[in-house]
Design an enzyme around this catalytic site. Structure first.
Site, PDB file in Angstrom:
ATOM      1  CG  ASP A  33      17.705  -5.182  21.562  1.00 53.56           C
ATOM      2  OD1 ASP A  33      17.140  -6.235  21.899  1.00 53.56           O
ATOM      3  OD2 ASP A  33      17.263  -4.050  21.821  1.00 53.56           O
TER       4      ASP A  33
ATOM      5  CD  GLU B  73      10.898  -7.159  25.621  1.00 50.38           C
ATOM      6  OE1 GLU B  73      10.146  -6.188  25.470  1.00 50.38           O
ATOM      7  OE2 GLU B  73      11.352  -7.823  24.667  1.00 50.38           O
TER       8      GLU B  73
ATOM      9  CG  HIS C 195      12.261   0.087  22.234  1.00 47.15           C
ATOM     10  ND1 HIS C 195      12.816  -0.532  23.330  1.00 47.15           N
ATOM     11  CD2 HIS C 195      11.840  -0.911  21.420  1.00 47.15           C
ATOM     12  CE1 HIS C 195      12.723  -1.847  23.190  1.00 47.15           C
ATOM     13  NE2 HIS C 195      12.133  -2.102  22.043  1.00 47.15           N
ATOM     14  CG  ASP C 196       8.697  -2.161  22.910  1.00 47.82           C
ATOM     15  OD1 ASP C 196       8.583  -1.750  21.744  1.00 47.82           O
ATOM     16  OD2 ASP C 196       9.278  -3.229  23.197  1.00 47.82           O
TER      17      ASP C 196
END
Length: 566
Positions: free
Chosen positions: A103, A268, A342-343
């Site tokens: 990430d 993202e 994860h969001d």
């Protein structure tokens, strides 16, 4: 990994598995997942067949936002282990033919990063490394209305925080402990690129780039338009997709050697349009391989009211949106494919039916539909088990900063707590962050200590040990889908055509490569469905490649799906 082992466009036939380290597996009993825990499960991931492991942040961090507030980009937080542990994970993954993606969180740092601490001194060489602005004219710093503009933070409240030492405000689109880096400063960009190069030298195979389309902002920092009853205005239009975004991405690609070394890059990009995604992922531009679109995960919210304003999602709306992205990136660019991360809440609870009767079938069929679209599929930890939302019933059970801040702000505004908790149960990020279910023991085999979030009670029957042992499980359906992608060029490169776009139960489409056609029939409902023979290609000579049920013909059981070769 030797760059020679990464062929051009290798990521198109790959499947990525996202790990949220805090919740994957705890090796030392402190209740928090760690890198040695991940390494111990590499054989599990290899058996699933995934090609890439995407590791959410493990860098040094005060953990205000669960590691997305980074205080040192080049060290591992002791919660997760050490650099040596990370080296062992990279080596172990590579030994099994699995690449590792880190990430990259470079829109902002932690306020405890040395860069920011130095920037608080206006005489420092790093004085301009963040977005500093004086109080609004006529106001004293730190007083009501003195913020440089009226932007809201994504995590509630103002996007500006006053710093008494400097006597100015700094911008934080997210938490006040996550100040935004000023990418207009070339020294900032050079420092980021140097850091990325060192990670590539260490063996990582690419980067998932957190909110990367926020790095270029409108330098005028204009006031936004406030919604009625809101104290602050959304900043999204001014901080996303700014005027120098393409320039910065191309520069990053060139300076780090992203394309030259065939590294996987996915950005993202909240608020991205199809047109922007085409540009960013156009191979001729050397920017990114793919982006994460957010349109489809915003379809179950009321327009303009944000993620917590729940709206029932109708199947034709979801089908249409994903089909638009398929068509939009058909000839230029590439899609990322995801329902879960994860969001986001758990896919089977959000898009499927997580009741005992239909959970397994709906988890399988959602996977069938997603993996047979054109693009690179992303599997979020536990999705391959059909893990469900946590359905917490009190605010005290939540750990996520976004959820807690929103709940408190809305409660103060007079909203009913039951309504707020209903929204959190449906859309809260902690739904995806409860511990991974490894077995049916206490805490689901995640830890021998007290877990940072409790395991879901349904771990007694939804867990990896049970799934691996059951050839008809969700796990093995994912494994077969991944194997099909690896074996069948049509799944990777075939064109996409949506059939029956208005059908409220059936999701039907074809993938075509030359003379080869694959047909997907999926009943995305909890009631039986019938496919009319006149609506689909002739199945008389078709071969069933993969199905969720024993049946054949044109009658589909609830949440049944099939993949045919025509």
């Amino acid at each position: 990994m030797n760059p020679d082992a990464r062929s051009a466009d290798w990521w198109k036939s790959a499947v990525v598995y996202q790990i949220y380290p805090r919740s994957f597996l705890d090796s030392n009993g402190d209740g928090i997942g760690d890198i040695p825990g991940i390494t111990s499960k590499l054989d599990y991931l290899a058996d699933l067949g995934i090609d890439v492991l995407w590791l959410s942040p493990v860098y040094s961090s005060p953990m205000d936002d669960n590691g997305y507030d980074i205080s040192n980009y080049e060290d591992v937080d002791p919660l997760f282990g050490s650099l040596t542990d990370l080296d062992d994970l990279i080596a172990g993954a590579h030994e099994r033919g699995i690449k590792l993606v880190m990430d990259l969180v470079v829109n902002h740092t932690s306020d405890e990063h040395t860069w920011f601490q130095e920037s608080r001194d206006p005489a420092s060489p790093k004085a301009d490394w963040y977005w500093w602005r004086p109080p609004r004219e006529g106001f004293e710093g730190g007083t009501e209305g003195a913020e440089p503009n009226n932007w809201a933070s994504v995590f509630s409240g103002s996007a500006w925080q006053y710093d008494e030492r400097r006597g100015e405000y700094f911008l934080h689109v997210f938490s006040k402990k996550q100040p935004d880096l000023n990418w207009e400063n070339p020294e900032v960009r050079d420092a980021v690129y140097a850091m990325m190069r060192r990670w590539v030298e260490r063996g990582v195979d690419g980067f998932r780039m957190d909110v990367i389309n926020l790095i270029s902002k409108d330098p005028s920092l204009p006031d936004g338009t406030r919604q009625p009853g809101k104290k602050y205005a959304s900043s999204e239009g001014a901080v996303a997709n700014g005027p120098r975004l393409h320039e910065f991405l191309a520069e990053m690609n060139r300076e780090v050697g992203l394309s030259a070394q065939n590294l996987l890059t996915v950005g993202e990009m909240p608020g991205s349009t199809i047109e922007l995604a085409r540009e960013v992922t156009d191979p001729a531009r050397d920017e990114l391989n793919m982006v994460f679109t957010f349109e489809h995960v915003g379809l179950d919210e009321q327009t303009g009211l944000g993620k917590w304003a729940l709206l029932d999602l109708e199947l034709p709306v979801l089908k249409s949106n994903l089909a638009e992205w398929q068509r939009g990136l058909a000839d230029v660019g590439w899609n990322s494919l995801y329902l879960d991360n994860h969001d986001q809440p758990r896919a089977v609870s959000r898009f499927g039916d997580d009741s005992p009767e239909h959970r397994v079938s709906s988890a399988k069929t959602l996977a069938t539909v997603l993996h047979l679209h054109r693009g690179t599929p992303y599997v979020y930890q536990g999705e391959e088990l059909g893990m469900t939302n946590s359905y917490f019933t009190s605010i005290e059970q939540y750990q996520d900063l976004e959820a807690i801040n929103w709940y408190r702000e809305e409660l103060e505004a007079g909203r009913d707590s039951a309504d707020l908790l209903r929204s959190l149960a449906a859309k809260g990020r902690d739904n995806a962050r409860t511990p991974m279910h490894w077995d049916d023991s206490e805490h689901a085999g995640f830890t021998t200590g007290e877990p940072w979030l409790p395991a879901h009670p349904n771990k007694d029957h939804i867990n990896a040990a049970a799934a691996v042992a059951d050839e008809d499980s969700v796990f093995h359906h994912f494994r077969r889908l991944i194997a099909l992608r690896h074996a069948d060029p049509v799944v990777v490169d075939g064109t996409f055509d949506l059939l029956l776009p208005e059908d409220e139960q059936l999701w039907v489409f074809t993938r075509t490569l030359g003379d080869d056609v694959r047909l997907v029939l999926a009943n995305c409902s909890s009631e039986p469905a019938k496919v009319e023979a006149s609506d689909v290609p002739d199945l008389a000579a078709a071969t069933l490649l993969l199905g969720t049920h024993e049946g054949d013909g044109l009658e589909l059981a609830p949440w049944e799906s099939r993949i045919y070769a025509l």
